[in-house]
Design an enzyme around this catalytic site. Structure first.
Site, PDB file in Angstrom:
ATOM      1  N   HIS A 206      34.913  31.504  36.481  1.00  0.00           N
ATOM      2  CA  HIS A 206      36.029  30.612  36.126  1.00  0.00           C
ATOM      3  C   HIS A 206      37.298  31.437  35.860  1.00  0.00           C
ATOM      4  O   HIS A 206      38.388  31.088  36.326  1.00  0.00           O
ATOM      5  CB  HIS A 206      35.708  29.829  34.848  1.00  0.00           C
TER       6      HIS A 206
ATOM      7  N   GLU B 173      32.965  34.655  34.006  1.00  0.00           N
ATOM      8  CA  GLU B 173      33.928  35.445  34.793  1.00  0.00           C
ATOM      9  C   GLU B 173      34.345  34.738  36.086  1.00  0.00           C
ATOM     10  O   GLU B 173      35.434  34.976  36.593  1.00  0.00           O
ATOM     11  CB  GLU B 173      33.330  36.818  35.133  1.00  0.00           C
TER      12      GLU B 173
ATOM     13  N   GLY C 195      33.774  23.725  31.631  1.00  0.00           N
ATOM     14  CA  GLY C 195      33.567  24.600  30.475  1.00  0.00           C
ATOM     15  C   GLY C 195      32.379  25.523  30.662  1.00  0.00           C
ATOM     16  O   GLY C 195      31.960  25.778  31.782  1.00  0.00           O
TER      17      GLY C 195
HETATM   18  P1  AMP Z   1      32.302  24.101  37.043  1.00  0.00           P
HETATM   19  O1  AMP Z   1      32.712  24.350  35.641  1.00  0.00           O
HETATM   20  O2  AMP Z   1      30.916  24.553  37.364  1.00  0.00           O
HETATM   21  O3  AMP Z   1      32.606  22.706  37.507  1.00  0.00           O
HETATM   22  O4  AMP Z   1      33.227  25.038  37.930  1.00  0.00           O
HETATM   23  C1  AMP Z   1      34.616  24.998  37.831  1.00  0.00           C
HETATM   24  C2  AMP Z   1      35.206  25.793  38.952  1.00  0.00           C
HETATM   25  O5  AMP Z   1      34.735  27.137  38.887  1.00  0.00           O
HETATM   26  C3  AMP Z   1      34.790  25.266  40.344  1.00  0.00           C
HETATM   27  O6  AMP Z   1      35.917  25.311  41.202  1.00  0.00           O
HETATM   28  C4  AMP Z   1      33.733  26.236  40.766  1.00  0.00           C
HETATM   29  O7  AMP Z   1      33.608  26.354  42.167  1.00  0.00           O
HETATM   30  C5  AMP Z   1      34.240  27.527  40.150  1.00  0.00           C
HETATM   31  N1  AMP Z   1      33.165  28.509  40.001  1.00  0.00           N
HETATM   32  C6  AMP Z   1      31.941  28.309  39.433  1.00  0.00           C
HETATM   33  N2  AMP Z   1      31.192  29.428  39.533  1.00  0.00           N
HETATM   34  C7  AMP Z   1      31.955  30.344  40.176  1.00  0.00           C
HETATM   35  C8  AMP Z   1      31.739  31.700  40.587  1.00  0.00           C
HETATM   36  N3  AMP Z   1      30.592  32.322  40.366  1.00  0.00           N
HETATM   37  N4  AMP Z   1      32.746  32.339  41.208  1.00  0.00           N
HETATM   38  C9  AMP Z   1      33.931  31.698  41.457  1.00  0.00           C
HETATM   39  N5  AMP Z   1      34.197  30.441  41.091  1.00  0.00           N
HETATM   40  C10 AMP Z   1      33.217  29.762  40.464  1.00  0.00           C
END
Ligand code: AMP
Length: 288
Positions: free
Chosen positions: A37, A35, A31
């Site tokens: 995500h 952008e 959550g």
């Molecule tokens: P998180 O909510 O931080 O666990 O992230 C969920 C997913 O979003 C994971 O696969 C992350 O690698 C991806 N993610 C987080 N930040 C970025 C970003 N800046 N660009 C691309 N994907 C991202």
């Protein structure tokens, strides 16, 4: 877009879709959507049924980490997803749904040696918790495709290995490029913790990755380029450098000086108390 809280309801919906021939795409998140995500959702194969989960998983946070204060912004998240209009189900399980018998003492599958280096040094147990929850979701959702961000390089390495080891039927793993602010800072839910001064200094991390990349492309030896990069990162006033390393993309082991092939330049810096990670894919050519 449907909001679902239980595995039972989720599986009912998914099996209807699967029986009518649709492929299932899964995107796990914690959550506080940004952008980065949302860009992952854009990668979902056309006509697939898209399930996005929001779950702040306690077992991947260390005792002194920010589980309690991790941003929880469900209403905002749902509004963003509604606007984007590409997610079919948002799965938001309660803690009891995921861990009905309480949080297990031993988490499986284990991350092993790769789980104890780089991020795993500063965050012991993090990758065991991460793999456990991703494995749990994969078992419940049984996706054809799952999408992760390249930003979390070590995580992605371990997830690809998990699929090879544990999911014979195969789950296609797609990797979304890191989405950045205009000044190069990788988007992260934790960027909101940065003080204004730290925020001004944060883009230097990505800048330095690009500088190291350039030096290597210009023929500077790998060890020298890394040593210079470490010096430059340590010179960022509010930064405490954790690591800057070049790893073989296929093993996540540090490369030796004669390495050629696909590598990743990975970095972690604690900037004014906020841990930031980033990476860059590099193709290392042999000396001409
Ligand atoms: P998180 O909510 O931080 O666990 O992230 C969920 C997913 O979003 C994971 O696969 C992350 O690698 C991806 N993610 C987080 N930040 C970025 C970003 N800046 N660009 C691309 N994907 C991202």
């Amino acid at each position: 877009m449907k909001l679902v809280h239980t595995v039972e309801e989720l599986q009912k919906i998914i099996s209807l879709e699967r029986n009518s021939g649709r492929k299932i795409t899964f995107i796990p998140t914690m959550g506080a959507l940004h952008e980065g995500h949302l860009s992952l959702i854009d990668l979902a194969p056309q006509d697939s049924f898209v399930v996005l989960s929001i779950f702040v998983n306690p077992t991947q946070f260390g005792k002194n980490e920010d589980f309690d204060r991790y941003p929880r912004t469900l209403e905002d998240d749902l509004a963003k997803l509604q606007l984007q209009n590409q997610v079919d189900v948002v799965f938001v399980p309660e803690l009891e749904e995921v861990y009905p018998a309480g949080v297990p003492e031993t988490l499986t599958p284990r991350a092993g040696a790769v789980g104890s280096v780089f991020e795993g040094v500063a965050r012991p147990g993090h990758f065991d918790g991460m793999l456990h929850i991703v494995h749990w979701f994969f078992k419940k959702v049984q996706p054809d495709t799952a999408i992760f961000g390249a930003k979390d390089a070590q995580q992605l390495f371990l997830i690809r290995r998990l699929v090879k080891r544990e999911f014979d039927s195969g789950i296609e793993i797609l990797e979304g490029p890191t989405v950045r602010e205009a000044d190069g800072l990788a988007l992260s839910s934790r960027n909101r913790y940065l003080s204004s001064e730290a925020r001004l200094q944060a883009p230097s991390i990505h800048q330095e990755l690009l500088t190291v990349e350039q030096k290597i492309a210009n023929g500077v030896g790998l060890n020298d380029a890394l040593a210079e990069g470490r010096l430059a990162l340590s010179a960022i006033p509010l930064a405490k450098l954790d690591y800057l390393a070049l790893v073989d993309k296929s093993t996540f082991q540090p490369v030796n000086s004669g390495f050629t092939g696909e590598a990743q330049l990975i970095v972690a810096v604690v900037l004014d108390g906020v841990r930031l990670i980033d990476n860059l894919n590099l193709t290392i050519q042999g000396a001409a």
